[in-house]
Design an enzyme around this catalytic site. Structure first.
Site, PDB file in Angstrom:
ATOM      1  N   HIS A   1      52.013  39.112  37.697  1.00 39.75           N
ATOM      2  CA  HIS A   1      51.062  39.981  37.407  1.00 39.75           C
ATOM      3  C   HIS A   1      50.715  40.786  38.424  1.00 39.75           C
ATOM      4  O   HIS A   1      51.033  40.621  39.844  1.00 39.75           O
ATOM      5  CB  HIS A   1      49.591  39.334  36.977  1.00 39.75           C
ATOM      6  CG  HIS A   1      48.981  38.403  38.283  1.00 39.75           C
ATOM      7  ND1 HIS A   1      48.511  37.121  37.848  1.00 39.75           N
ATOM      8  CD2 HIS A   1      48.473  38.747  39.408  1.00 39.75           C
ATOM      9  CE1 HIS A   1      47.822  36.734  39.074  1.00 39.75           C
ATOM     10  NE2 HIS A   1      47.902  37.755  39.840  1.00 39.75           N
TER      11      HIS A   1
ATOM     12  N   ASP B   1      41.235  45.483  41.784  1.00 41.25           N
ATOM     13  CA  ASP B   1      40.431  44.700  40.860  1.00 41.25           C
ATOM     14  C   ASP B   1      39.460  44.076  41.683  1.00 41.25           C
ATOM     15  O   ASP B   1      39.188  44.013  42.716  1.00 41.25           O
ATOM     16  CB  ASP B   1      41.541  43.706  40.233  1.00 41.25           C
ATOM     17  CG  ASP B   1      42.489  43.001  41.396  1.00 41.25           C
ATOM     18  OD1 ASP B   1      42.066  43.104  42.308  1.00 41.25           O
ATOM     19  OD2 ASP B   1      43.349  42.232  41.142  1.00 41.25           O
TER      20      ASP B   1
ATOM     21  N   ASN C   1      53.083  34.647  37.921  1.00 39.03           N
ATOM     22  CA  ASN C   1      53.423  34.933  36.533  1.00 39.03           C
ATOM     23  C   ASN C   1      53.886  36.535  36.570  1.00 39.03           C
ATOM     24  O   ASN C   1      54.069  37.127  35.385  1.00 39.03           O
ATOM     25  CB  ASN C   1      52.543  34.507  35.684  1.00 39.03           C
ATOM     26  CG  ASN C   1      51.173  35.506  35.798  1.00 39.03           C
ATOM     27  OD1 ASN C   1      51.196  36.097  36.707  1.00 39.03           O
ATOM     28  ND2 ASN C   1      50.245  35.121  35.054  1.00 39.03           N
TER      29      ASN C   1
ATOM     30  N   GLU D   1      47.838  40.572  33.662  1.00 38.79           N
ATOM     31  CA  GLU D   1      48.587  39.504  33.430  1.00 38.79           C
ATOM     32  C   GLU D   1      49.607  39.755  32.111  1.00 38.79           C
ATOM     33  O   GLU D   1      49.341  40.645  31.544  1.00 38.79           O
ATOM     34  CB  GLU D   1      47.556  38.349  32.537  1.00 38.79           C
ATOM     35  CG  GLU D   1      46.578  37.962  33.565  1.00 38.79           C
ATOM     36  CD  GLU D   1      46.896  36.981  34.677  1.00 38.79           C
ATOM     37  OE1 GLU D   1      48.083  36.652  35.026  1.00 38.79           O
ATOM     38  OE2 GLU D   1      45.843  36.006  34.933  1.00 38.79           O
TER      39      GLU D   1
HETATM   40  C1  GLP Z   1      45.461  37.759  42.721  1.00 40.34           C
HETATM   41  C2  GLP Z   1      45.181  39.361  43.030  1.00 40.34           C
HETATM   42  C3  GLP Z   1      46.530  40.080  42.842  1.00 40.34           C
HETATM   43  C4  GLP Z   1      47.351  39.595  43.954  1.00 40.34           C
HETATM   44  C5  GLP Z   1      47.660  37.972  43.663  1.00 40.34           C
HETATM   45  C6  GLP Z   1      48.693  37.492  44.415  1.00 40.34           C
HETATM   46  O1  GLP Z   1      45.440  37.366  41.476  1.00 40.34           O
HETATM   47  N1  GLP Z   1      44.481  39.913  41.834  1.00 40.34           N
HETATM   48  O2  GLP Z   1      46.414  41.425  43.170  1.00 40.34           O
HETATM   49  O3  GLP Z   1      48.610  40.201  44.027  1.00 40.34           O
HETATM   50  O4  GLP Z   1      46.501  37.472  43.676  1.00 40.34           O
HETATM   51  O5  GLP Z   1      48.058  36.793  45.379  1.00 40.34           O
HETATM   52  P1  GLP Z   1      48.596  36.147  47.035  1.00 40.34           P
HETATM   53  O6  GLP Z   1      49.127  37.439  47.525  1.00 40.34           O
HETATM   54  O7  GLP Z   1      47.429  35.252  47.571  1.00 40.34           O
HETATM   55  O8  GLP Z   1      49.978  35.203  46.216  1.00 40.34           O
END
Ligand code: GLP
Length: 248
Positions: free
Chosen positions: A138, A67, A136, A143
């Site tokens: 995702h 992304d 959540n 989402e």
């Molecule tokens: C962002 C990214 C996701 C990632 C998520 C969790 O939203 N788009 O790909 O998995 O954060 O992040 P973290 O690993 O910092 O908890």
């Protein structure tokens, strides 16, 4: 599903890096699906260390990232392209032309999403998809929704995601409200999926994703239907999945 319960973030990162490097060593021109966020950073650090020692080379490896924020230039410090350069690509021997991240500045976003799906298809799909997980549920920026979005698409980020990601920006107002994300189809069609999770704050969503119903309201729950998922987490993140007693 294989589950590796690791003592802490460092051990989790090492285990994830082991799985990624095994893929690259056994198939040097493999297609890696890569993720951002704090969860995979330690694994990237470990891969860089092994690369520097000469234990693994990424010369032929191709990558597609999940992304990118809409509106951020590749050299913006919070863009996911910048994140990947800083945490991995700048330190290994990967050919820059073999790295793919959606273009957050594309004026015609629908064309950019279609182009990104074509890139993945022309690469022959993803061999190993690395995933973190949002609070959540995702994955990428898919989402919670009424249905699973299939292809690469533009998404409006939820308040909880904006809130979780504001720590990386000067203020909440600076967090982009939209992102381009790979859809669920490319993720589930990946031949292998590797999920990394760490911290007590992920324990509840990890349990709901892997033991709760498969629903687009918890996008990661789709992984229950995937034939080759490896979950690598620290004890805190896996605590409810492995030991939680309450009903879902
Ligand atoms: C962002 C990214 C996701 C990632 C998520 C969790 O939203 N788009 O790909 O998995 O954060 O992040 P973290 O690993 O910092 O908890």
């Amino acid at each position: 599903m294989r589950i590796y319960e690791c003592a802490d973030y460092r051990a989790m990162s090492r285990q994830a890096a082991n799985i990624i490097s095994a893929e690259v060593i056994s198939k040097p021109d493999c297609v890696l699906g890569l993720a951002t966020g704090s969860s995979p950073v330690g694994a990237y650090e470990q891969l860089v260390e092994w690369y520097k020692k000469g234990d693994v080379s990424f010369k032929e490896t191709r990558t597609v990232n999940l992304d990118e924020y809409r509106g951020l230039a590749p050299d913006h410090e919070q863009s996911y392209r910048y994140f990947m350069q800083k945490n991995l690509f700048d330190h290994i021997d990967i050919n820059p032309e073999n790295t793919n991240v959606p273009n957050g500045l594309a004026e015609d976003v629908d064309a950019e999403c279609a182009r990104y799906d074509r890139v993945i298809e022309e690469l022959g799909g993803i061999d190993l998809q690395l995933l973190g997980m949002g609070h959540n549920g995702h994955i990428g920026f898919n989402e919670p929704a009424d249905s699973f979005p299939l292809g690469t698409h533009v998404v409006n980020l939820t308040e909880s995601t904006i809130d979780a990601n504001k720590r990386f920006f000067a203020s909440e107002a600076d967090v982009p409200r939209q992102a381009l994300t790979m859809g669920i189809r490319s993720i589930v069609l990946a031949r292998r999926v590797l999920v990394v999770v760490s911290g007590r704050d992920k324990a509840d969503i990890v349990r709901r994703a892997f033991l709760g119903p498969v629903t687009p309201q918890v996008p990661a729950s789709i992984l229950q239907l995937h034939p080759d998922v490896t979950l690598v987490g620290d004890r805190d993140a896996l605590s409810e999945l492995m030991r939680g007693g309450a009903a879902l």
